[in-house]
Write an enzyme that holds these catalytic residues in place. Structure first.
Site, PDB file in Angstrom:
ATOM      1  N   LYS A 196       0.799  -1.237   0.267  1.00 31.93           N
ATOM      2  CA  LYS A 196       0.088   0.252  -0.401  1.00 31.93           C
ATOM      3  C   LYS A 196       0.823   1.784  -0.071  1.00 31.93           C
ATOM      4  O   LYS A 196       2.246   1.554   0.398  1.00 31.93           O
ATOM      5  CB  LYS A 196      -1.045   0.247   0.923  1.00 31.93           C
ATOM      6  CG  LYS A 196      -1.955  -1.251   1.413  1.00 31.93           C
ATOM      7  CD  LYS A 196      -3.109  -1.123   0.060  1.00 31.93           C
ATOM      8  CE  LYS A 196      -3.070  -2.749  -0.140  1.00 31.93           C
ATOM      9  NZ  LYS A 196      -4.464  -3.096   0.375  1.00 31.93           N
TER      10      LYS A 196
HETATM   11  C1  LIG Z   1      -5.152  -4.135   0.726  1.00 30.77           C
HETATM   12  C2  LIG Z   1      -6.950  -3.582   0.522  1.00 30.77           C
HETATM   13  C3  LIG Z   1      -7.755  -4.137   1.734  1.00 30.77           C
HETATM   14  C4  LIG Z   1      -7.580  -5.125   2.798  1.00 30.77           C
HETATM   15  O1  LIG Z   1      -5.954  -4.651   3.350  1.00 30.77           O
HETATM   16  P1  LIG Z   1      -5.287  -5.493   4.085  1.00 30.77           P
HETATM   17  O2  LIG Z   1      -4.484  -5.278   5.417  1.00 30.77           O
HETATM   18  O3  LIG Z   1      -4.529  -6.112   3.750  1.00 30.77           O
HETATM   19  O4  LIG Z   1      -5.601  -6.958   5.201  1.00 30.77           O
HETATM   20  C5  LIG Z   1      -9.027  -3.633   2.191  1.00 30.77           C
HETATM   21  N1  LIG Z   1      -9.163  -3.345   0.767  1.00 30.77           N
HETATM   22  C6  LIG Z   1      -8.877  -3.053  -0.140  1.00 30.77           C
HETATM   23  C7  LIG Z   1      -9.586  -2.421  -1.209  1.00 30.77           C
HETATM   24  C8  LIG Z   1      -7.059  -3.503  -0.132  1.00 30.77           C
HETATM   25  O5  LIG Z   1      -6.730  -3.387  -1.536  1.00 30.77           O
END
Ligand SMILES: *Cc1c(COP(=O)(O)O)cnc(C)c1O
Length: 419
Positions: A196
């Site tokens: 992210k």
């Molecule tokens: C990555 C993601 C999540 C979940 O996040 P994690 O930290 O991987 O559990 C939720 N929604 C979207 C759109 C994502 O890209």
């Protein structure tokens, strides 16, 4: 225009240099060593407190509750409003499966609705049409390089008394009408997973402007303890029926993120500049760059999405388009997540979810078969590489007819071997 590299021409980009990810911030290592030596590794440390406040302030929210990842943040955001068995929660069809799975973890039912062609985010009209007496909440996702129309979604939700949870896993640093995304709905949920835009390996945060909701969110992630209570010493227990878990994150993650937060404005600024640099070079081609949010004043980026639904490229299988881009040296192009209910990891029986009446044709056609994405990390490249990526796409567009002919000859060949 030169021939496509896939068909024997020269490559558009000789050597694409993608920045290393995640970034190593100066000063972070010293903080990590200090935390290690302090033996204060878990919850409630100075970095967690400071990061939650700083991240909330950077997104114009009053409160932040730091958690283990960006899936349990969604789960807590729903759980804090009492959502559970018998309830429906509306989610976009085009997103990472976690958006829907968080609903399922509470025993509620995700209802998938279509997205808009230009933004790839939840269609407010599709959301409104899918509301039933069982609907309790909606989770718009600010997907890739856009923002869902949060004003329209909030207005519809208000008429039906629904909770609005913004999934901002792609939304770090984004502004909508000058306000931070994640502070506009009832709760905003962010992820700090390794890929992210802010990345601590794992991690997540809930933002809210409501102090009572913030206090409950804290108890949910900390097995019922309130903020500031010492483990084993509790003045008051959690509210009856509030689901409580261990969804804590560590002091190490908070320290890493504080450093990245200081660099966030510069990073998002660079991504905006480079995304616009690519988009400008694609003007006049048949390739559509994902539209920014309608009232976006600063776009956040998890990825940049390119849609091939015009002219000859609309007839070429997406897989072949991606192969052609890779051959040009644009290695970081790949398919979207696709629609959740067709995702390889999505294994719920049909009784556990619902697809809105009329289905999700835009998400199925545009999102699954016609759109490619480049992760945000690629947007951190230098001008030469950004121009190389644009050149690969322009070349693809100029050679669309040849690529289509190549695709058709391949199918004919496949057809003749079957006979
Ligand atoms: C990555 C993601 C999540 C979940 O996040 P994690 O930290 O991987 O559990 C939720 N929604 C979207 C759109 C994502 O890209």
């Amino acid at each position: 225009m030169n021939q496509l590299a896939l068909l024997g021409g020269a490559r558009a980009v000789e050597e694409l240099k993608t920045p290393a990810w995640p970034p190593l911030s100066s000063g972070a290592e010293a903080d990590l060593v200090e935390i290690y030596n302090s033996r204060n590794w878990s919850f409630g440390g100075p970095h967690e407190k400071a990061f939650a406040a700083e991240f909330a302030a950077a997104h114009d929210a009053k409160f932040g509750v730091f958690m283990a990842n960006g899936t349990v943040t969604l789960q807590c955001a729903l759980g804090v409003y009492g959502i559970g068995a018998g309830d429906e929660v509306i989610v976009p069809a085009l997103t990472w499966p976690a958006t829907a799975m968080a609903v399922v973890y509470l025993g509620a039912m995700p209802v998938f609705v279509d997205v808009e062609r230009d933004t790839l985010c939840m269609s407010p009209a599709a959301f409104e049409a899918a509301i039933t007496p069982r609907t309790k909440a909606v989770i718009p996702v600010h997907l890739y390089a856009s923002h869902a129309d949060i004003d329209a979604i909030k207005a519809i939700a208000a008429q039906h008394n629904l909770v609005v949870i913004e999934d901002c896993a792609h939304g770090h640093g984004g502004k909508w009408n000058g306000k931070g995304v994640g502070s506009i709905g009832d709760v905003g949920s962010f992820s700090f997973q390794q890929s992210k835009t802010l990345a601590a390996g794992e991690g997540g945060i809930c933002l809210t402007n409501d102090q009572q909701i913030a206090e409950k969110l804290y108890r949910m992630k900390h097995i019922g303890y309130g903020d500031g209570s010492k483990q084993g010493v509790v003045a008051a227990g959690p509210p009856e029926g509030l689901p409580v878990y261990n969804f804590r994150a560590t002091e190490f993650q908070a320290a890493i993120l504080r450093h990245q937060l200081r660099d966030m404005d510069a990073l998002i600024g660079l991504y905006n500049r480079n995304a616009q640099r690519i988009a400008a070079q694609l003007e006049g081609t048949s390739i559509h760059v994902q539209s920014r949010g309608r009232c976006t004043t600063r776009q956040s980026y998890y990825a940049l999405a390119f849609t091939f639904d015009q002219g000859a490229l609309a007839e070429v299988p997406l897989q072949l388009i991606i192969e052609a881009l890779h051959a040009e040296g644009f290695y970081s192009a790949g398919p979207t997540y696709g629609v959740v209910y067709r995702h390889i990891l999505f294994n719920l029986p049909q009784s556990d979810y619902r697809i809105a009446d009329g289905g999700c044709p835009v998400a199925e056609n545009i999102g699954m078969g016609r759109t490619a994405v480049m992760l945000h990390i690629g947007l951190g490249a230098d001008d030469d590489d950004i121009d190389g990526i644009a050149r690969a796409l322009v070349k693809l567009d100029a050679n669309a007819a040849e690529l289509l002919a190549h695709a058709q000859s391949k199918t004919e060949l496949a057809g003749s071997t079957v006979e």
